[in-house]
Design a protein around this motif. Sequence first.
Motif, mmCIF file in Angstrom:
data_model
loop_
_atom_site.group_PDB
_atom_site.id
_atom_site.type_symbol
_atom_site.label_atom_id
_atom_site.label_comp_id
_atom_site.label_asym_id
_atom_site.label_seq_id
_atom_site.Cartn_x
_atom_site.Cartn_y
_atom_site.Cartn_z
ATOM 1 N N GLN A 1 114.075 98.433 34.317
ATOM 2 C CA GLN A 1 112.758 97.841 34.576
ATOM 3 C C GLN A 1 111.832 98.922 35.090
ATOM 4 O O GLN A 1 111.958 99.373 36.240
ATOM 5 N N PHE B 1 113.866 89.510 28.319
ATOM 6 C CA PHE B 1 113.354 88.868 29.512
ATOM 7 C C PHE B 1 111.851 88.696 29.453
ATOM 8 O O PHE B 1 111.131 89.519 28.897
ATOM 9 N N GLY B 2 111.405 87.615 30.082
ATOM 10 C CA GLY B 2 109.983 87.431 30.296
ATOM 11 C C GLY B 2 109.494 88.319 31.424
ATOM 12 O O GLY B 2 110.287 88.973 32.101
ATOM 13 N N PRO B 3 108.192 88.315 31.666
ATOM 14 C CA PRO B 3 107.608 89.189 32.693
ATOM 15 C C PRO B 3 107.873 88.707 34.114
ATOM 16 O O PRO B 3 107.667 89.451 35.064
ATOM 17 N N ARG C 1 124.142 99.509 25.509
ATOM 18 C CA ARG C 1 125.349 98.697 25.650
ATOM 19 C C ARG C 1 126.545 99.544 25.228
ATOM 20 O O ARG C 1 126.414 100.368 24.325
ATOM 21 N N ARG D 1 108.574 94.527 32.111
ATOM 22 C CA ARG D 1 109.663 93.565 32.204
ATOM 23 C C ARG D 1 111.013 94.243 32.065
ATOM 24 O O ARG D 1 111.120 95.346 31.549
ATOM 25 N N LEU D 2 112.012 93.546 32.527
ATOM 26 C CA LEU D 2 113.390 94.010 32.400
ATOM 27 C C LEU D 2 113.762 94.085 30.920
ATOM 28 O O LEU D 2 113.472 93.178 30.146
ATOM 29 N N GLN E 1 119.939 90.148 25.588
ATOM 30 C CA GLN E 1 118.930 89.268 26.174
ATOM 31 C C GLN E 1 117.587 89.959 26.329
ATOM 32 O O GLN E 1 117.510 91.135 26.647
ATOM 33 N N TYR F 1 119.758 98.345 36.203
ATOM 34 C CA TYR F 1 120.771 97.328 36.495
ATOM 35 C C TYR F 1 121.937 97.489 35.529
ATOM 36 O O TYR F 1 121.751 97.556 34.321
ATOM 37 N N LEU G 1 125.629 86.802 31.575
ATOM 38 C CA LEU G 1 125.464 88.137 32.161
ATOM 39 C C LEU G 1 125.639 88.076 33.678
ATOM 40 O O LEU G 1 125.098 87.192 34.333
ATOM 41 N N PHE H 1 124.890 90.591 36.840
ATOM 42 C CA PHE H 1 124.167 91.826 37.146
ATOM 43 C C PHE H 1 124.662 92.447 38.436
ATOM 44 O O PHE H 1 125.062 91.748 39.381
ATOM 45 N N GLY H 2 124.575 93.770 38.475
ATOM 46 C CA GLY H 2 124.753 94.475 39.729
ATOM 47 C C GLY H 2 123.484 94.389 40.551
ATOM 48 O O GLY H 2 122.487 93.778 40.141
ATOM 49 N N GLN H 3 123.511 95.009 41.713
ATOM 50 C CA GLN H 3 122.409 94.893 42.660
ATOM 51 C C GLN H 3 121.212 95.742 42.269
ATOM 52 O O GLN H 3 120.122 95.571 42.804
ATOM 53 N N TYR I 1 120.494 97.693 31.927
ATOM 54 C CA TYR I 1 119.127 97.218 31.779
ATOM 55 C C TYR I 1 118.221 98.073 32.655
ATOM 56 O O TYR I 1 118.638 98.598 33.694
ATOM 57 N N SER J 1 119.832 91.217 43.506
ATOM 58 C CA SER J 1 120.001 91.269 42.064
ATOM 59 C C SER J 1 119.533 89.978 41.403
ATOM 60 O O SER J 1 119.094 89.037 42.064
ATOM 61 N N LEU J 2 119.635 89.960 40.094
ATOM 62 C CA LEU J 2 119.282 88.757 39.350
ATOM 63 C C LEU J 2 120.451 87.774 39.412
ATOM 64 O O LEU J 2 121.599 88.157 39.177
ATOM 65 N N LYS K 1 121.403 102.041 46.369
ATOM 66 C CA LYS K 1 120.148 101.298 46.206
ATOM 67 C C LYS K 1 119.060 102.228 45.682
ATOM 68 O O LYS K 1 118.173 101.809 44.955
ATOM 69 N N TYR L 1 116.565 82.845 35.583
ATOM 70 C CA TYR L 1 117.147 83.670 36.642
ATOM 71 C C TYR L 1 116.241 83.665 37.870
ATOM 72 O O TYR L 1 115.036 83.452 37.772
ATOM 73 N N LEU M 1 116.735 95.749 27.886
ATOM 74 C CA LEU M 1 118.031 96.343 27.616
ATOM 75 C C LEU M 1 117.873 97.833 27.316
ATOM 76 O O LEU M 1 117.039 98.222 26.503
#
Lengths: 109, 115
Positions: A38, B106-108, A49, A43-44, B104, A86, A97, A99-101, A36, B42-43, A9, B35, A46
Amino acid sequence: AQRVTQPEKLLSVFKGAPVELKCNYSYSGSPELFWYVQYSRQRLQLLLRHISRESIKGFTADLNKGETSFHLKKPFAQEEDSAMYYCALISSNTGKLIFGQGTTLQVKP
Amino acid sequence: SAVISQKPSRDICQRGTSLTIQCQVDSQVTMMFWYRQQPGQSLTLIATANQGSEATYESGFVIDKFPISRPNLTFSTLTVSNMSPEDSSIYLCSVERGTEAYEQYFGPGTRLTVT
């Protein structure tokens, strides 16, 4: 089941130290994997890849099918690398997609 | 890249009420996603919104609880209905766009607190 696991974590390192953010996956076939990121108050987005095999902001990630891993690495951490990371894969069943935690990377001065 | 905005950015709502979240994209996109990111987790994909058709919901999410609209190729809304404290979460929209599949943006996010 298709799954992404990030066992940590929180990862805390000092500036200049190497970083490895762990990601393991469960998938039958050839996965498409992503990282990904953040940053605080952003914002999140990419980061990278696996199919492009690129290095972004000094980070690289190699797909290891034998170990079903896609760990994110950087040889020398910078304070600006502090963020939530992530790992994600594309589900072959849904094309979505997964996602992991997430792992919080904290780089201390 | 794509510029994505969400409204509201945050809200505090009473249980039993509903909130509609808007997602606006600066260009036309085929697929938009919603999401949920619950505290410390997570998401999780709620649904995929395609223009001109019903949204496709993931397991554990239903249209009555999370109705979605997609009136055109640049806009979508997600409503969180009959809210309870368990709905407190960050809700994110994203779009699939880029030169490679599944890239992808993402928005805020919209931070929702239900009291």
